[in-house]
Design a protein around this motif. Structure first.
Motif, mmCIF file in Angstrom:
data_model
loop_
_atom_site.group_PDB
_atom_site.id
_atom_site.type_symbol
_atom_site.label_atom_id
_atom_site.label_comp_id
_atom_site.label_asym_id
_atom_site.label_seq_id
_atom_site.Cartn_x
_atom_site.Cartn_y
_atom_site.Cartn_z
ATOM 1 N N ARG A 18 -5.539 10.496 -0.683
ATOM 2 C CA ARG A 18 -4.731 9.358 -0.269
ATOM 3 C C ARG A 18 -4.715 8.363 -1.420
ATOM 4 N NH1 ARG A 18 -0.901 6.671 2.962
ATOM 5 N NH2 ARG A 18 -1.152 4.527 2.321
ATOM 6 N N ASP A 20 -2.819 4.437 -2.614
ATOM 7 C CA ASP A 20 -1.970 3.296 -2.268
ATOM 8 C C ASP A 20 -0.997 2.952 -3.387
ATOM 9 O OD1 ASP A 20 -3.234 3.130 0.168
ATOM 10 O OD2 ASP A 20 -4.673 1.622 -0.479
ATOM 11 N N GLY A 25 0.717 7.081 0.141
ATOM 12 C CA GLY A 25 0.905 8.407 0.702
ATOM 13 C C GLY A 25 -0.188 9.358 0.291
ATOM 14 N N GLU A 41 4.916 10.355 1.964
ATOM 15 C CA GLU A 41 4.730 8.901 1.877
ATOM 16 C C GLU A 41 4.002 8.328 3.080
ATOM 17 O OE1 GLU A 41 8.329 6.810 1.079
ATOM 18 O OE2 GLU A 41 8.604 7.754 -0.869
ATOM 19 N N GLU A 42 3.270 9.119 3.778
ATOM 20 C CA GLU A 42 2.475 8.665 4.911
ATOM 21 C C GLU A 42 1.200 9.494 4.894
ATOM 22 O OE1 GLU A 42 4.973 9.691 8.216
ATOM 23 O OE2 GLU A 42 4.388 11.773 8.168
ATOM 24 N N GLY A 43 0.292 9.154 5.721
ATOM 25 C CA GLY A 43 -0.834 10.034 5.935
ATOM 26 C C GLY A 43 -2.152 9.622 5.327
ATOM 27 N N TYR A 57 -2.828 16.219 8.130
ATOM 28 C CA TYR A 57 -3.174 14.813 7.911
ATOM 29 C C TYR A 57 -2.894 14.009 9.168
ATOM 30 C CZ TYR A 57 1.859 14.050 7.239
ATOM 31 O OH TYR A 57 3.219 13.993 7.413
ATOM 32 N N THR A 59 -1.790 10.025 10.752
ATOM 33 C CA THR A 59 -0.918 8.922 10.340
ATOM 34 C C THR A 59 -1.642 7.583 10.278
ATOM 35 O OG1 THR A 59 -0.163 8.633 12.626
ATOM 36 C CG2 THR A 59 1.190 10.024 11.173
ATOM 37 N N SER A 60 -2.914 7.549 10.676
ATOM 38 C CA SER A 60 -3.696 6.310 10.597
ATOM 39 C C SER A 60 -4.982 6.548 9.828
ATOM 40 C CB SER A 60 -4.058 5.802 11.992
ATOM 41 O OG SER A 60 -2.915 5.418 12.695
ATOM 42 N N SER A 61 -5.418 5.522 9.143
ATOM 43 C CA SER A 61 -6.689 5.581 8.428
ATOM 44 C C SER A 61 -7.775 4.969 9.306
ATOM 45 C CB SER A 61 -6.609 4.812 7.112
ATOM 46 O OG SER A 61 -7.846 4.871 6.439
ATOM 47 N N SER A 72 -2.763 7.307 16.366
ATOM 48 C CA SER A 72 -2.461 8.174 15.233
ATOM 49 C C SER A 72 -1.963 9.527 15.731
ATOM 50 C CB SER A 72 -3.731 8.374 14.394
ATOM 51 O OG SER A 72 -3.492 9.235 13.310
ATOM 52 N N LYS A 84 7.493 19.358 7.278
ATOM 53 C CA LYS A 84 6.457 18.781 8.118
ATOM 54 C C LYS A 84 6.599 19.274 9.558
ATOM 55 C CE LYS A 84 7.187 14.431 7.794
ATOM 56 N NZ LYS A 84 7.104 12.965 7.792
#
Length: 193
Positions: A18, A20, A25, A41-43, A57, A59-61, A72, A84
């Protein structure tokens, strides 16, 4: 820009991580830092499939399992084509593939209960199977080559390392959790080698 959550492909030739940078992404690169490219661009928390062709992956950290501000979802993406596929909705974070690539283990919050549960789901999507649901803080599952899911839990405080056998045909639990450590300090962030 920060780069974090690295994961090596099984053969060690590439790393997914990951970042920033730019719009952020998941990026992949060669194991020596060459050929860096954005995959999506996400994940967060990218996890390689055993054959090295896909990455799962969320969608939230999640930096702290006690704090969850958003729901998520779980996706997988083809590394070559970028196609995807959504694997799991509701709430799903920290994916890890089974050794044969048929299932993915993850954790998420069960509805409005606040329970941190462990689940498996077929890699091509479908119904999730709950493998652990109790009042403990269960999180960060890693599916190992020996057929166990290793995870962190405070079921006997403080946070310790546990494992549970999984049926390779169904993805269901095949036994009870077994504590592996007896630390007085909390553990954080398991990774599969």
């Amino acid at each position: 820009a920060p780069h974090y959550q690295p994961g090596f492909r099984q053969d060690g030739r590439q790393i997914a991580f990951r970042s920033d940078r730019g719009a952020g992404g998941i990026f992949i690169m060669g194991s020596r830092g060459e050929n860096v490219r954005r995959l999506v661009e996400e994940g967060f928390n990218p996890a390689w499939s055993p054959n090295g062709k896909e990455i799962a992956y969320s969608t939230s950290s999640i930096l702290d399992p006690t704090i969850r501000n958003e729901v998520s979802t779980l996706w997988r993406i083809d590394v070559e084509t970028g196609k995807k596929v959504k694997i799991a909705g509701a709430d799903a974070v920290h994916p890890s593939w089974s050794p044969d690539g048929k299932f993915i283990v993850f954790w998420g919050i069960e509805g409005t209960t606040g329970r941190r549960c462990l689940y498996t789901v077929q890699a091509d999507g479908g119904n999730r199977t709950k493998i652990l649901d109790d009042d403990s803080m269960n999180w960060n599952p890693i599916w190992s080559k020996d057929g166990y899911v290793y995870f962190l839990s405070d079921r006997e405080p403080p946070m310790n390392l546990w494992r549970m056998p999984i049926n390779p045909s169904t993805g269901a639990a095949a036994g009870q959790p077994e504590r592996l450590t007896a630390s007085t300090q909390p553990y954080a962030w398991l990774a599969r080698s």
